[in-house]
Enzyme design. Structure first.
Site: not given
Ligand code: GLN
Ligand code: ZN
Length: 763
Positions: A566, A646, A670, A699
């Protein structure tokens, strides 16, 4: 004569005028006429800029109100039935409904444009799909420029890439043949009309050509382009490929019956010799030597080497100079950066500056190097500067990089053993609950951070405000019974920027906006030099939060791959090296968190999947260094320290081996929107470590009920061992409001409790 040409210019405007105008129109704050005026002004400004720079081929129809693939769908009248279109013309209302949805109807799907951070609207094809010319945009824009005395090269996405980028919504296989038959007559019509308007050239983009490896590629492209060449009549065709080399389709591509072919020599410089050898003698070669996707100045003499080599083989009349791809992926104008460090700025070029580079290169090729002597000297100086500057090259980082050993990416013990030790140390219940890190970024928090950054809120006040926020969320999580707490990340603006701002080797622009989707632009951090961590980044926040509770407080970091993906990255060393440098910095942070008593640390890697190279054969080497980087970052801890990761918006099937190889103790993903479908990959792989399948689609503003979340957990418990399962939302909650987060988190905790109860009864 060697011509200077462009494939596309960033459409949003140096001051993001288009974004502002479109959003005002959506809100009803301004009318369609205002929007159209802003758009026309921008187009004219950009054409004039290119004309002034001396470009010989200037694109048109590279402008878009939202997305150029959606423009193609509008052009073909490829409008899904749910929009109840009358079949006449695609109006702005309909166009924006397809882009964004409205109260009655959902938007079209949006996905990433190849390996860029731009998103396009996925064309939808229905059974019996028909196409018919339904927009005059491409003709209008050509005429608009022509009326202003500028001959442009209209750009359109080629039929094969357009179809390949779409999705068939009927049952069974995509009826390729029928789609082809239906769409080609519309291309005929478009090309015929452009020819009638007097267009000298048309640019047809076929980015999918670089990776296509299905049966019959050659035949399909040959037949299609023979037909298009016929339809184009007196208009000549430039076929543009980019984002990859021509690879297995080199012969096919170069022999297509078109007049010019564009190749990306930034992404695939190695293909030049073979291209020169193979190109039939009646074709022009467009050399993509100026990076359309980065912010670094071009090394003019290195580019001239390439151009001169091509000229020696093909002659000046058969060589064009071009950016590697459309400059859509570059920010607009570096001149507006009045805050950037002087020296770093002297190494950079945005789209406006790249235009001059293209013109200069063409001039050098035509008139000899002497004709552009001072530009070459300046460019050589930049190259030399970047090679030697101590601001880029940090001996200490180099030394650490050279000292990376395999044991630095190994945990001390295997997962089984770690799991036992962690269970003892943490004493968590079955179905432990947690969240992903962030809580709502309220207006108050945003205002406080903005004021602090501006200098109007003193540091002590800012710190106190954030700490109060943290204390509140800690107390609330304890009250509702969350097992592993988070501090809520109130101090973070953005998950990459926050770390970039604290790492050496990064800088930030004021205006380096690049379109991500529709009116949304992002301003990626710029990695210009060796990366290191001058001091701990999150330790104070995490230890403060931990001091408020006896429950474990999870530390959260962004991982090296995501930080890399990014950002604008260096072009003077491999991405893998930059990634490992970031990994070493993260390793230090993880170890410092552990030393400070944080026993659970999460390293977010949502970008690991999108970092995959376009060609499958390049995947392994990427995944190797990506996995190694993650492990360098995360394995320098004791067995009792629990490492989480994550990932969101990912499909895991293709990369599940590598996800397994990360060997994180816990992964959260997710899964709620797909109703746990995304778990399949983990199940098939027999994923051994712990896993938190998201049970709440963050979302959406909808608050899921306890039963709904329990049902998802039940679904997960059917395919995973209950002792593996964690309970968490799909992702961080920073974009949600407390009115949703409070009840939804409580429902989630209660769903976990219900699952525990079930487990107890079954035992
Ligand atoms: N730790 C970040 C949050 O909770 C993770 C964001 C993400 O995975 N896009 O916002
Ligand atoms: Zn995320």
């Amino acid at each position: 004569m060697v011509l200077s040409t462009n494939l596309g210019y960033p459409r949003v405007g140096a001051d993001r005028e288009l974004k502002k105008a479109v959003e005002a129109y959506w809100k009803g704050a301004s009318g369609l006429a205002d929007l159209q005026k802003t758009a026309a002004d921008l187009r004219m400004r950009h054409w004039n800029l290119q004309k002034k720079a001396g470009l010989n081929h200037i694109p048109s129809n590279d402008f878009s109100f939202y997305d150029h693939v959606l423009d193609m769908s509008a052009l073909f009248g490829c409008v899904p039935a749910r929009y109840k279109w009358d079949g006449a013309k695609v109006t702005p209302e309909l166009y924006f409904a397809m882009a964004r949805g409205n109260a009655q109807v959902s938007a079209m799907e949006m996905v990433k444009w190849f390996d860029t951070n731009y998103h396009y609207m996925v064309p939808e094809f229905a059974p019996g799909q028909t196409f018919k010319l339904s927009s005059s945009k491409i003709f209008d824009e050509y005429s608009e420029a022509k009326d202003a005395g500028i001959e442009t090269r209209p750009v359109l996405l080629g039929p094969i890439s357009y179809l390949m980028l779409g999705k068939y919504k009927g049952d069974g296989e995509t009826p390729w043949g029928a789609l082809w038959d239906a769409i080609l007559p519309v291309y005929d019509e478009i090309l015929g009309k452009l020819a009638a308007l007097g267009a000298e050239w048309v640019q047809i983009d076929e980015p999918c050509l670089t990776t296509a490896d299905w049966d019959g590629v050659e035949n399909v492209y040959k037949t299609t382009y023979a037909r298009l060449a016929q339809a184009a009549g007196s208009t000549r065709i430039l076929l543009a490929t980019y984002f990859e080399g021509l690879n297995q389709n080199m012969e096919t591509t170069l022999n297509l019956p078109v007049d010019a072919i564009h190749v990306d020599l930034r992404r695939a410089p190695g293909q030049l010799d073979k291209v020169l050898e193979t190109l039939p003698s009646d074709k022009i070669l467009s050399l993509g030597v100026v990076d359309g996707r980065n912010i670094w100045k071009n090394n003019l003499s290195a580019s001239l080497d390439v151009i001169e080599k091509a000229v020696a083989k093909l002659g000046k009349d058969r060589v064009w100079v071009a950016p590697s791809c459309s400059m859509l992926h570059s920010p607009n104008d570096l001149a507006l950066e009045d805050k950037l460090d002087h020296q770093i700025k002297s190494w950079m070029a945005y789209a406006t500056q790249k235009l001059d580079e293209l013109a200069t290169l063409a001039k050098g090729a035509n008139e000899g190097r002497d004709a552009i002597k001072s530009a070459l000297e300046a460019s050589d100086k930049v190259a030399q500067d970047r090679k030697t500057s101590p601001r880029i090259h940090d001996a200490a980082v180099q030394k650490r990089m050279a000292a990376i050993t395999p044991d630095m990416s190994q945990r001390k013990s295997s997962f089984d053993l770690r799991q036992k030790k962690q269970q003892e140390a943490l004493g968590l219940p079955a179905y432990p609950t947690t969240s992903i890190g962030s809580f709502p970024q309220t207006d108050t928090i945003r205002k406080e951070r903005a004021a602090y950054k501006k200098g109007t809120l003193p540091e002590a006040d800012y710190l106190k405000a954030m700490k109060d926020e943290i204390a509140q969320v800690v107390q609330w999580q304890e009250e509702i019974g969350v097992d592993v707490l988070v501090h809520g990340e109130p101090e973070r603006n953005d998950m990459v920027e926050y770390f970039g701002e604290q790492l050496a080797g990064f800088t930030f622009s004021k205006n380096g906006w690049v379109q991500s989707y529709g009116s949304r632009c992002v301003k990626p951090p710029i990695i210009y030099g060796d990366v290191s961590r001058p001091k701990p980044m999150t330790v104070e926040w995490s230890t403060y939060a931990q001091s408020l509770t006896d429950k474990p407080m999870k530390g959260m970091l962004t991982g090296p791959i995501t930080i890399l993906c990014w950002s604008f990255v260096r072009d003077d060393q491999p991405r893998s090296d930059t990634c490992k440098q970031i990994a070493l910095a993260i390793r230090d942070e993880v170890q410092d968190l552990e030393k400070a008593g944080i026993t659970i640390i999460q390293i977010d890697e949502p970008a690991i999947r999108e970092g995959l190279p376009l060609r499958r054969q390049d995947w392994d080497s990427y995944l190797d260094w990506a996995v190694e980087s993650f492990k360098i970052g995360t394995t320098g801890v004791e067995d009792t320290t629990q490492i989480h990761t994550h990932m969101c918006y990912s499909e895991f099937n293709d990369i599940i081996d590598s996800i397994g190889a990360l060997d994180a103790d816990v992964i959260s993903i997710e899964t709620s929107r797909s109703q746990m479908k995304l778990l399949d990959a983990f199940v098939a792989y027999k994923y051994p470590n712990e896993i938190g399948p998201g049970v709440w689609d963050i979302h959406s503003p909808r608050i899921p009920s306890q039963d709904e979340m329990a049902a998802l957990l039940q679904k997960a418990a059917q395919v995973l061992d209950p002792s593996q399962i964690w309970v968490n939302p799909d992702c961080g909650l920073k974009t949600r409001g407390w009115a949703e987060v409070k009840p939804a988190m409580l429902h989630m905790v209660n769903a976990a409790k219900a699952m525990r109860e079930k487990l107890r009864k079954a035992a």
